[in-house]
Design a protein around this motif. Structure first.
Motif, PDB file in Angstrom:
ATOM      1  N   THR A 129       0.841  -1.199   0.000  1.00 36.14           N
ATOM      2  CA  THR A 129       0.000   0.000   0.000  1.00 36.14           C
ATOM      3  C   THR A 129       0.871   1.243   0.000  1.00 36.14           C
ATOM      4  O   THR A 129       1.853   1.323   0.736  1.00 36.14           O
ATOM      5  CB  THR A 129      -0.923   0.015   1.229  1.00 36.14           C
ATOM      6  OG1 THR A 129      -1.745  -1.160   1.219  1.00 36.14           O
ATOM      7  CG2 THR A 129      -1.820   1.241   1.231  1.00 36.14           C
ATOM      8  N   LEU A 130       0.484   2.218  -0.831  1.00 38.38           N
ATOM      9  CA  LEU A 130       1.201   3.491  -0.928  1.00 38.38           C
ATOM     10  C   LEU A 130       0.191   4.625  -0.874  1.00 38.38           C
ATOM     11  O   LEU A 130      -0.792   4.620  -1.617  1.00 38.38           O
ATOM     12  CB  LEU A 130       1.996   3.561  -2.241  1.00 38.38           C
ATOM     13  CG  LEU A 130       2.710   4.892  -2.537  1.00 38.38           C
ATOM     14  CD1 LEU A 130       3.874   5.088  -1.577  1.00 38.38           C
ATOM     15  CD2 LEU A 130       3.193   4.938  -3.983  1.00 38.38           C
ATOM     16  N   ASN A 131       0.421   5.587   0.013  1.00 34.14           N
ATOM     17  CA  ASN A 131      -0.405   6.789   0.106  1.00 34.14           C
ATOM     18  C   ASN A 131       0.500   8.016   0.056  1.00 34.14           C
ATOM     19  O   ASN A 131       1.458   8.110   0.839  1.00 34.14           O
ATOM     20  CB  ASN A 131      -1.203   6.816   1.423  1.00 34.14           C
ATOM     21  CG  ASN A 131      -2.310   5.776   1.457  1.00 34.14           C
ATOM     22  OD1 ASN A 131      -2.680   5.230   0.432  1.00 34.14           O
ATOM     23  ND2 ASN A 131      -2.840   5.508   2.635  1.00 34.14           N
ATOM     24  N   THR A 132       0.192   8.934  -0.829  1.00 36.97           N
ATOM     25  CA  THR A 132       0.959  10.181  -0.906  1.00 36.97           C
ATOM     26  C   THR A 132      -0.010  11.359  -0.930  1.00 36.97           C
ATOM     27  O   THR A 132      -1.147  11.237  -1.403  1.00 36.97           O
ATOM     28  CB  THR A 132       1.842  10.239  -2.168  1.00 36.97           C
ATOM     29  OG1 THR A 132       1.003  10.213  -3.333  1.00 36.97           O
ATOM     30  CG2 THR A 132       2.797   9.073  -2.209  1.00 36.97           C
ATOM     31  N   SER A 133       0.453  12.504  -0.440  1.00 37.71           N
ATOM     32  CA  SER A 133      -0.394  13.700  -0.477  1.00 37.71           C
ATOM     33  C   SER A 133       0.465  14.951  -0.529  1.00 37.71           C
ATOM     34  O   SER A 133       1.586  14.984  -0.010  1.00 37.71           O
ATOM     35  CB  SER A 133      -1.328  13.757   0.737  1.00 37.71           C
ATOM     36  OG  SER A 133      -0.600  13.929   1.930  1.00 37.71           O
ATOM     37  N   LEU A 134      -0.087  15.979  -1.160  1.00 37.21           N
ATOM     38  CA  LEU A 134       0.517  17.306  -1.203  1.00 37.21           C
ATOM     39  C   LEU A 134      -0.515  18.293  -0.687  1.00 37.21           C
ATOM     40  O   LEU A 134      -1.606  18.413  -1.247  1.00 37.21           O
ATOM     41  CB  LEU A 134       0.937  17.674  -2.627  1.00 37.21           C
ATOM     42  CG  LEU A 134       1.485  19.099  -2.808  1.00 37.21           C
ATOM     43  CD1 LEU A 134       2.801  19.275  -2.048  1.00 37.21           C
ATOM     44  CD2 LEU A 134       1.675  19.429  -4.285  1.00 37.21           C
ATOM     45  N   SER A 135      -0.175  18.982   0.402  1.00 31.05           N
ATOM     46  CA  SER A 135      -1.109  19.916   1.032  1.00 31.05           C
ATOM     47  C   SER A 135      -0.545  21.325   0.970  1.00 31.05           C
ATOM     48  O   SER A 135       0.629  21.553   1.248  1.00 31.05           O
ATOM     49  CB  SER A 135      -1.359  19.529   2.484  1.00 31.05           C
ATOM     50  OG  SER A 135      -1.890  18.223   2.586  1.00 31.05           O
ATOM     51  N   VAL A 136      -1.410  22.262   0.610  1.00 34.88           N
ATOM     52  CA  VAL A 136      -1.067  23.687   0.604  1.00 34.88           C
ATOM     53  C   VAL A 136      -2.063  24.388   1.511  1.00 34.88           C
ATOM     54  O   VAL A 136      -3.282  24.254   1.333  1.00 34.88           O
ATOM     55  CB  VAL A 136      -1.130  24.276  -0.813  1.00 34.88           C
ATOM     56  CG1 VAL A 136      -0.808  25.770  -0.775  1.00 34.88           C
ATOM     57  CG2 VAL A 136      -0.182  23.540  -1.747  1.00 34.88           C
ATOM     58  N   ASN A 137      -1.563  25.124   2.508  1.00 36.23           N
ATOM     59  CA  ASN A 137      -2.423  25.783   3.483  1.00 36.23           C
ATOM     60  C   ASN A 137      -2.122  27.269   3.531  1.00 36.23           C
ATOM     61  O   ASN A 137      -0.958  27.689   3.576  1.00 36.23           O
ATOM     62  CB  ASN A 137      -2.214  25.175   4.872  1.00 36.23           C
ATOM     63  CG  ASN A 137      -2.684  23.739   4.947  1.00 36.23           C
ATOM     64  OD1 ASN A 137      -3.871  23.473   5.034  1.00 36.23           O
ATOM     65  ND2 ASN A 137      -1.741  22.817   4.906  1.00 36.23           N
ATOM     66  N   TYR A 138      -3.205  28.035   3.536  1.00 36.42           N
ATOM     67  CA  TYR A 138      -3.098  29.488   3.669  1.00 36.42           C
ATOM     68  C   TYR A 138      -3.910  29.921   4.875  1.00 36.42           C
ATOM     69  O   TYR A 138      -5.078  29.524   5.041  1.00 36.42           O
ATOM     70  CB  TYR A 138      -3.616  30.182   2.414  1.00 36.42           C
ATOM     71  CG  TYR A 138      -3.809  31.680   2.581  1.00 36.42           C
ATOM     72  CD1 TYR A 138      -2.722  32.544   2.535  1.00 36.42           C
ATOM     73  CD2 TYR A 138      -5.085  32.209   2.799  1.00 36.42           C
ATOM     74  CE1 TYR A 138      -2.900  33.915   2.702  1.00 36.42           C
ATOM     75  CE2 TYR A 138      -5.268  33.575   2.958  1.00 36.42           C
ATOM     76  CZ  TYR A 138      -4.170  34.427   2.913  1.00 36.42           C
ATOM     77  OH  TYR A 138      -4.345  35.777   3.081  1.00 36.42           O
ATOM     78  N   SER A 139      -3.317  30.728   5.741  1.00 35.73           N
ATOM     79  CA  SER A 139      -3.999  31.250   6.919  1.00 35.73           C
ATOM     80  C   SER A 139      -3.958  32.760   6.857  1.00 35.73           C
ATOM     81  O   SER A 139      -2.882  33.368   6.954  1.00 35.73           O
ATOM     82  CB  SER A 139      -3.313  30.739   8.200  1.00 35.73           C
ATOM     83  OG  SER A 139      -3.874  31.327   9.343  1.00 35.73           O
ATOM     84  N   GLY A 140      -5.129  33.387   6.655  1.00 31.45           N
ATOM     85  CA  GLY A 140      -5.164  34.825   6.460  1.00 31.45           C
ATOM     86  C   GLY A 140      -6.083  35.543   7.426  1.00 31.45           C
ATOM     87  O   GLY A 140      -6.696  34.938   8.302  1.00 31.45           O
ATOM     88  N   LYS A 141      -6.183  36.827   7.240  1.00 34.44           N
ATOM     89  CA  LYS A 141      -7.021  37.669   8.090  1.00 34.44           C
ATOM     90  C   LYS A 141      -8.502  37.404   7.838  1.00 34.44           C
ATOM     91  O   LYS A 141      -9.307  37.384   8.760  1.00 34.44           O
ATOM     92  CB  LYS A 141      -6.686  39.143   7.840  1.00 34.44           C
ATOM     93  CG  LYS A 141      -7.630  40.144   8.494  1.00 34.44           C
ATOM     94  CD  LYS A 141      -7.482  40.179   9.990  1.00 34.44           C
ATOM     95  CE  LYS A 141      -8.327  41.297  10.603  1.00 34.44           C
ATOM     96  NZ  LYS A 141      -8.253  41.340  12.067  1.00 34.44           N
ATOM     97  N   HIS A 142      -8.865  37.182   6.568  1.00 33.26           N
ATOM     98  CA  HIS A 142     -10.269  37.099   6.197  1.00 33.26           C
ATOM     99  C   HIS A 142     -10.757  35.675   5.985  1.00 33.26           C
ATOM    100  O   HIS A 142     -11.941  35.398   6.125  1.00 33.26           O
ATOM    101  CB  HIS A 142     -10.515  37.935   4.932  1.00 33.26           C
ATOM    102  CG  HIS A 142     -10.131  39.372   5.092  1.00 33.26           C
ATOM    103  ND1 HIS A 142     -10.915  40.274   5.776  1.00 33.26           N
ATOM    104  CD2 HIS A 142      -9.031  40.058   4.680  1.00 33.26           C
ATOM    105  CE1 HIS A 142     -10.318  41.458   5.775  1.00 33.26           C
ATOM    106  NE2 HIS A 142      -9.177  41.351   5.117  1.00 33.26           N
TER     107      HIS A 142
END
Length: 790
Positions: free
Chosen positions: A354-367
């Motif tokens: 079994t192989l699991n891969t992920s790419l996550s992009v997170n943005y934390s802003g004022k609004h």
């Protein structure tokens, strides 16, 4: 010119209101109850990419954050974790002081992401069990099936091949589409094939009871198991753990998390190797049966672009080998008469990658906050040597699926985009919205071989195989939104809706292949195809009332569904392939109360539920192919209660008691068997003990003044009520109790423990098939654990 100036000013105003932010710096000090500084405490600003570590004087500072209201979580070794509100003001004083209590005197506050945002588990208006990394170690959780009874009304059984079948509150499945979906680090583990049940280097486990269709979508009809593994930070940490036990049990785990570039680039890796000789003896040749080993890993690379943007790359894998899959007795009577003995002439060697891969992009802003997660999962699972399909010493039936990596190699691609209100928002309305996309490819090829003794299973011929191929593809999309409106400081209204769409297509072919023939001689099922599509709405509504800050009263309605699809091709001509079955739905009504007393020294949660299930998907195991054909065959109801109690009774003495009661039955259940209709209405649900009960007591005493050396003794008592394993309710397991224990020493740099499980060596059925084949639960096991901590 005046008009151009007007539009320019308007554009500047829009940009200013949307993007200009009041940026502030927050400082603080962490101390213990005696005002001594707490060094190296971790301060997490929830729902952001921001964290800090206190220095040797207990001081910390967090720079360049938008002003607003935040929730912070503070943890340190030897102290109870706390969650506190923090207002970062653009004009006022942003210096804070937080005090931590000795972990031996107070329960940990627990943060979960059950509603796809980080919050205190006691504030969520639904039943959630949360286990921290500390609790995972204390319970010695190595596999998700070990959650049985630790979570009220949860049961997980091993059907013999390691793919756990889990039920929550009487909602269960024995097909490849689970009723309780599992997420690992935000990635939906699509089927029983593609998820990794082994637990190592885990930060926490969250179990959401009841349907969670609005935020989690498909196959969350009974609940969700949400597993979060440990990620790297600015602090270098690591561990090495060795577990040795009877039956040749060996388990080695290790991990390292470290910054490569401080405040910018981080790396983390953890490893697993486990092996055992197996619990079973094969009387056919007097050899060990179900001897197995696994190698796994979990790797992180995290990059903080700045305080707002973070990119995380993750890769997980598990390579499992089992020499003797499906250690099954022919019947419950045989299983108890000769426990942990089988008599099989074919020893299936499982190869499971079994192989699991992920790419996550997170943005934390004022609004607002934004995240994107792209994931790929694959599972190549086959048997290098055939499965004994008749579970006997006769050469009657074997199952073959070793046809190269073109077949039996599941591949899944998912994409989720999610938007939430910002962590610093002061608005009374908080929201989450997103979209989810997936593509699944499942090429399956399997032969049912009838040997020289095929006559004993009713075959008119011998020395031939029926070779079935199924090419299945599915794709789908979903839109979801959920909001919380604070009517007042004491009352919240939570509402949400999700829309899912799925399209599925299958191509099937059946062929007759005599032994020695280079090619099939005729088709048992001509090459044909079929397709189906469906959509599902999953609403939820909840009202929460907080008479005081430590009490949460709530009433919740939620809906979930299990995906529909097309039946597989088997050798039984009475079960035609490509039969479209509809989604199964559950509507859940729940009222509950969550309380925290005496400065978080006592926690008491109670919930009552009633669930109505429609278009119940009834799986039928087709023999000797060992495939599952699913049909919609009725309705069911489930009602009961969950209770969770946790207390620090005295310094160092902690007690946990979890109780669940479920009464689940089929209101209508009409099956077709041998051409005749069978009415099983009123029968009890399968894989659902009517009672789950767990009591854990742990006492720790410091052996030195600095309290870095502790002697710890722990005992656990499990009780499970009566449980049925077939729809006709002819195969059952009566109530039974299990005892576990753990004794050892914990220090700042190492732990050493002796442990034992099922100490009274109780024999009980863990899983049974409707045709009688039975798999027993694990016998008495014991061993030693040594853990070195960096």
């Amino acid at each position: 010119m005046n008009k151009k100036i007007y539009w320019l000013i308007a554009l500047i105003n829009i940009c200013t209101s949307a993007f200009c932010q009041d940026i502030v710096t927050v400082t603080g000090k962490i101390t213990d109850e005696k005002s001594n500084p707490v060094r190296y405490a971790t301060i997490d600003l929830l729902n952001t990419n921001i964290a800090a570590i206190s220095d040797t004087n207990g001081n910390f500072n967090i720079k360049n954050i938008p002003s607003g209201d935040y929730i912070i979580s503070i943890s340190a070794i030897g102290f109870a974790t706390i969650n506190e509100k923090m207002q970062a003001s653009k004009t006022g004083n942003n210096a804070f002081h937080f005090q931590l209590a000795d972990a031996a005197k107070q329960l940990d506050a627990v943060i979960v992401s059950a509603e796809k945002k980080e919050q205190d588990v006691q504030n969520i208006p639904s039943s959630v069990t949360a286990l921290t990394s500390k609790k995972i170690d204390e319970y010695r959780l190595w596999n998700t099936k070990d959650l049985t009874a630790i979570v009220p009304n949860l049961y997980a059984g091993n059907p013999g091949d390691g793919r756990n079948v889990t039920s929550i509150r009487g909602v269960t499945s024995s097909s490849y589409d689970p009723a309780v979906t599992t997420y690992v680090d935000g990635v939906n583990q699509f089927t029983l094939d593609t998820y990794i049940p082994q637990l190592f280097d885990v930060e926490r486990i969250e179990v959401l009871r009841g349907p969670q269709g609005t935020l989690y979508g498909r196959n969350a009809i009974g609940g969700v198991i949400n597993i979060i593994t440990k990620q790297p930070t600015n602090t270098t940490t690591g561990f090495l753990q060795v577990d040795l036990g009877n039956y040749g049990e060996q388990r080695y785990t290790a991990g390292i998390r470290t910054p490569i570039i401080k405040d910018k680039l981080f790396f983390g890796a953890s490893f697993l190797y486990e092996s055992m000789n197996g619990f079973y003896t094969n009387d056919y040749d007097n050899s060990r049966f179900d001897k197995q080993h696994s190698i796994g890993g979990n790797y992180y690379l995290k990059y903080l672009v700045n305080s707002k943007w973070a990119i995380t790359l993750n890769l997980k894998h598990l390579d499992n080998r089992n020499y003797g899959s499906f250690p099954l007795a022919g019947s419950p009577d045989q299983a108890f008469a000769e426990p942990f003995h089988v008599d099989q002439n074919a020893i299936a060697k499982l190869v499971d990658n079994t192989l699991n891969t992920s790419l996550s992009v997170n943005y934390s802003g004022k609004h607002f906050n934004f995240s994107s997660q792209t994931a790929f999962q694959s599972n190549y699972r086959y048997y290098a040597t055939p499965i004994d399909g008749d579970f006997s010493p006769y050469d009657a039936v074997t199952i073959i699926n070793n046809y190269g990596n073109k077949w039996n190699n599941v591949k899944i691609l998912t994409q989720e985009f999610k938007f939430t209100s910002s962590a610093s928002s002061v608005s009374p309305f908080k929201w989450t919205a997103g979209t989810y996309l997936f593509y699944q490819n499942t090429p399956n090829k399997q032969a049912t071989h009838f040997g020289v003794d095929a006559a004993i299973v009713g075959s008119p011929d011998s020395n031939y195989a029926i070779v079935n191929t199924t090419k299945a593809k599915s794709l789908g999309a979903a839109l979801y939104a959920q909001g919380t409106y604070s009517v007042s400081k004491r009352t919240d209204i939570i509402f949400g809706l999700r829309y899912d769409y799925q399209y599925s297509k299958e191509e099937v072919l059946g062929e007759y292949l005599p032994d020695g023939s280079p090619a099939p001689v005729f088709q048992t099922q001509p090459d044909t195809s079929g397709h189906t599509s469906y959509s599902a709405f999953s609403p939820m509504l909840s009202v929460a009332f907080h008479p005081v800050s430590t009490t949460n009263l709530y009433a919740t309605y939620s809906r979930g569904y299990r995906t529909g699809g097309l039946t597989q091709l088997g050798s039984d001509p009475s079960q035609p392939p490509l039969y479209a079955y509809k989604p199964e739905y559950s509507d859940n009504y729940e009222i509950g109360i969550k309380n925290t007393f005496f400065d978080n020294r006592f926690r008491a949660n109670l919930a009552f539920f009633y669930t109505r299930i429609s278009d119940v998907q009834v799986p039928t195991l087709i023999l000797p192919d060992a495939i599952t054909v699913t049909k919609n065959a009725g309705g069911a109801t489930s009602k009961g209660v969950d209770a969770e109690l946790a207390a620090t009774i005295a310094k160092g003495l902690e007690a946990t008691y979890n109780f669940g009661y479920t009464y689940a039955k089929y209101t209508t259940l009409n099956l077709s068997e041998n051409g005749a209709a069978t009415d099983l209405s009123g029968n009890r649900q399968i894989f659902t003990p009517d009672i789950t009960s767990m009591l854990a007591l742990q006492y720790s005493i410091a052996l030195n003044e600095a309290q870095w050396v502790k002697l710890i003794a722990r005992g656990e008592w499990f009780y499970l009520g009566k449980e049925y394993f077939d729809l006709a309710n002819t195969i059952s397991q009566g109530s039974y109790s299990l005892l576990n224990a753990r004794l050892g020493v914990s220090t700042k740099h190492f732990d050493l423990f002796l442990w034992g499980r099922n100490l009274t060596n109780v024999k009980y059925i863990s899983y049974a098939y409707d045709f009688g084949a039975t798999h027993l639960g694990n016998p008495k096991t014991y061993g030693v654990t040594l853990k070195v901590k960096l």
